[in-house]
Design an enzyme around this catalytic site. Structure first.
Site, mmCIF file in Angstrom:
data_model
loop_
_atom_site.group_PDB
_atom_site.id
_atom_site.type_symbol
_atom_site.label_atom_id
_atom_site.label_comp_id
_atom_site.label_asym_id
_atom_site.label_seq_id
_atom_site.Cartn_x
_atom_site.Cartn_y
_atom_site.Cartn_z
ATOM 1 N N SER A 139 -4.147 -14.253 -12.541
ATOM 2 C CA SER A 139 -3.271 -14.637 -13.645
ATOM 3 C C SER A 139 -2.763 -13.401 -14.362
ATOM 4 C CB SER A 139 -4.017 -15.525 -14.645
ATOM 5 O OG SER A 139 -3.263 -15.609 -15.839
ATOM 6 N N ASP A 197 1.475 -17.902 -16.132
ATOM 7 C CA ASP A 197 1.200 -18.873 -17.193
ATOM 8 C C ASP A 197 2.333 -18.895 -18.216
ATOM 9 O OD1 ASP A 197 -1.530 -19.883 -16.625
ATOM 10 O OD2 ASP A 197 -2.064 -17.770 -16.794
ATOM 11 N N MET A 254 3.771 -20.510 -21.577
ATOM 12 C CA MET A 254 3.290 -21.233 -22.768
ATOM 13 C C MET A 254 4.383 -21.306 -23.821
ATOM 14 S SD MET A 254 -0.349 -19.375 -23.218
ATOM 15 C CE MET A 254 -1.566 -19.307 -21.903
ATOM 16 N N HIS A 313 2.410 -21.982 -13.695
ATOM 17 C CA HIS A 313 1.625 -22.980 -14.433
ATOM 18 C C HIS A 313 2.315 -23.223 -15.777
ATOM 19 C CE1 HIS A 313 -2.510 -23.784 -16.602
ATOM 20 N NE2 HIS A 313 -1.739 -24.850 -16.582
ATOM 21 N N MET A 338 2.633 -24.660 -19.226
ATOM 22 C CA MET A 338 1.923 -25.253 -20.368
ATOM 23 C C MET A 338 2.960 -25.457 -21.467
ATOM 24 S SD MET A 338 -1.509 -22.961 -20.063
ATOM 25 C CE MET A 338 -0.666 -21.735 -19.073
ATOM 26 N N MET A 366 -8.272 -27.580 -15.174
ATOM 27 C CA MET A 366 -8.511 -26.565 -16.213
ATOM 28 C C MET A 366 -10.009 -26.495 -16.465
ATOM 29 S SD MET A 366 -5.636 -25.111 -17.144
ATOM 30 C CE MET A 366 -6.565 -24.012 -18.201
HETATM 31 C C1 DX5 Z 1 -5.244 -20.321 -19.698
HETATM 32 C C2 DX5 Z 1 -4.428 -19.945 -18.492
HETATM 33 C C3 DX5 Z 1 -5.193 -19.163 -17.502
HETATM 34 C C4 DX5 Z 1 -5.711 -17.834 -17.987
HETATM 35 C C5 DX5 Z 1 -6.964 -17.558 -17.217
HETATM 36 O O1 DX5 Z 1 -4.543 -21.227 -20.457
HETATM 37 O O2 DX5 Z 1 -3.950 -21.104 -17.850
HETATM 38 O O3 DX5 Z 1 -4.471 -19.018 -16.287
HETATM 39 O O4 DX5 Z 1 -4.811 -16.776 -17.816
HETATM 40 O O5 DX5 Z 1 -7.551 -16.416 -17.730
HETATM 41 P P1 DX5 Z 1 -9.102 -16.129 -17.543
HETATM 42 O O6 DX5 Z 1 -9.361 -16.030 -16.069
HETATM 43 O O7 DX5 Z 1 -9.293 -14.838 -18.257
HETATM 44 O O8 DX5 Z 1 -9.866 -17.257 -18.179
HETATM 45 ZN ZN ZN Z 2 -3.066 -20.869 -15.799
#
Ligand code: DX5
Ligand code: ZN
Length: 217
Positions: free
Chosen positions: A7, A34, A36, A65, A67, A136
């Protein structure tokens, strides 16, 4: 096949392109991106222009991904930016079937994500239509959190559900995955492993290699 999807939320954005090239050279098969919006999750990350600008750095699978609320509005834009796989949260769209259809119509892979507290029953009927389910393993919104242990039971239950339906759907785990617990997540049934802080803290190449050794063992 087991794949690593680092990520880039935890990357050093001042040298993002170089870090993506490093992931590629180290052998990570996916790039987890990611997005957001500050509404579906508290934080805001980045969007289409960033994805477009890093597309040239790697031919690996861009695992986007989302969000964001009502992701239908942006499917076209993320495909144009270079997504190979778009995952939407079941909790973020009123018409999940329509959203998944919209992704598939673009000729790319479609995934559905579930927050820790969302039951698997939310995806029973959509399961045959998706390429991947993202479980998740933390509450979405931030990197560097601790994995919530009960989410691995959900991975086990999902694996049973997929096998019971005779499907080959990929299971991705995302959040708090590190070298210590990745084996447990794989034993539960996950085959696509997201790791942010565990890849980007310290030596990236070395971390990717450690993960891949476990994924390939
Ligand atoms: C959280 C993201 C993840 C995040 C994971 O909302 O969807 O992809 O970047 O990071 P780590 O591996 O540090 O938990
Ligand atoms: Zn993610």
């Amino acid at each position: 096949m087991n794949c690593l999807s680092p990520s880039i939320l935890s990357a050093d954005f001042s040298k993002l392109g170089a870090q993506i090239e490093e992931l590629d050279e180290a052998g990570a098969q996916y790039v987890h991106i990611d997005v957001m919006d500050g509404m579906f999750v508290p934080s805001i990350s980045f969007g289409m222009p960033i994805i477009k600008s890093i597309r040239d750095c790697s031919d690996r699978i861009f695992d986007v991904h989302l969000m964001i609320e009502e992701p239908d509005r942006y499917i076209d834009d993320f495909v144009k930016a270079g997504a190979d796989l778009i995952t939407v949260h079941a909790e973020s769209t009123k018409h999940l079937d329509r959203t998944i259809e919209a992704i598939k119509e673009k000729g790319i892979l479609a995934g559905v994500a579930l927050n820790p507290a969302t039951p698997l029953s939310a995806i029973t009927y959509i399961l045959p239509k998706v390429d991947m389910v993202l479980i998740m393993t933390v509450n979405p919104g931030f990197g560097g959190q601790k994995m919530i242990p009960y989410t691995l039971q959900k991975v086990r239950d999902l694996k049973k559900m997929i096998d019971g339906m005779g499907l080959k759907t990929d299971i991705e785990v995302d959040g708090g995955i590190n070298l210590e617990n990745v084996g447990e997540a794989m034993d539960a049934g996950a085959n696509i492993i997201v790791a942010g802080s565990a890849v980007f803290s310290g030596d990236v190449t070395e971390n990717v290699c450690h993960f891949l050794n476990i994924l390939n063992s």
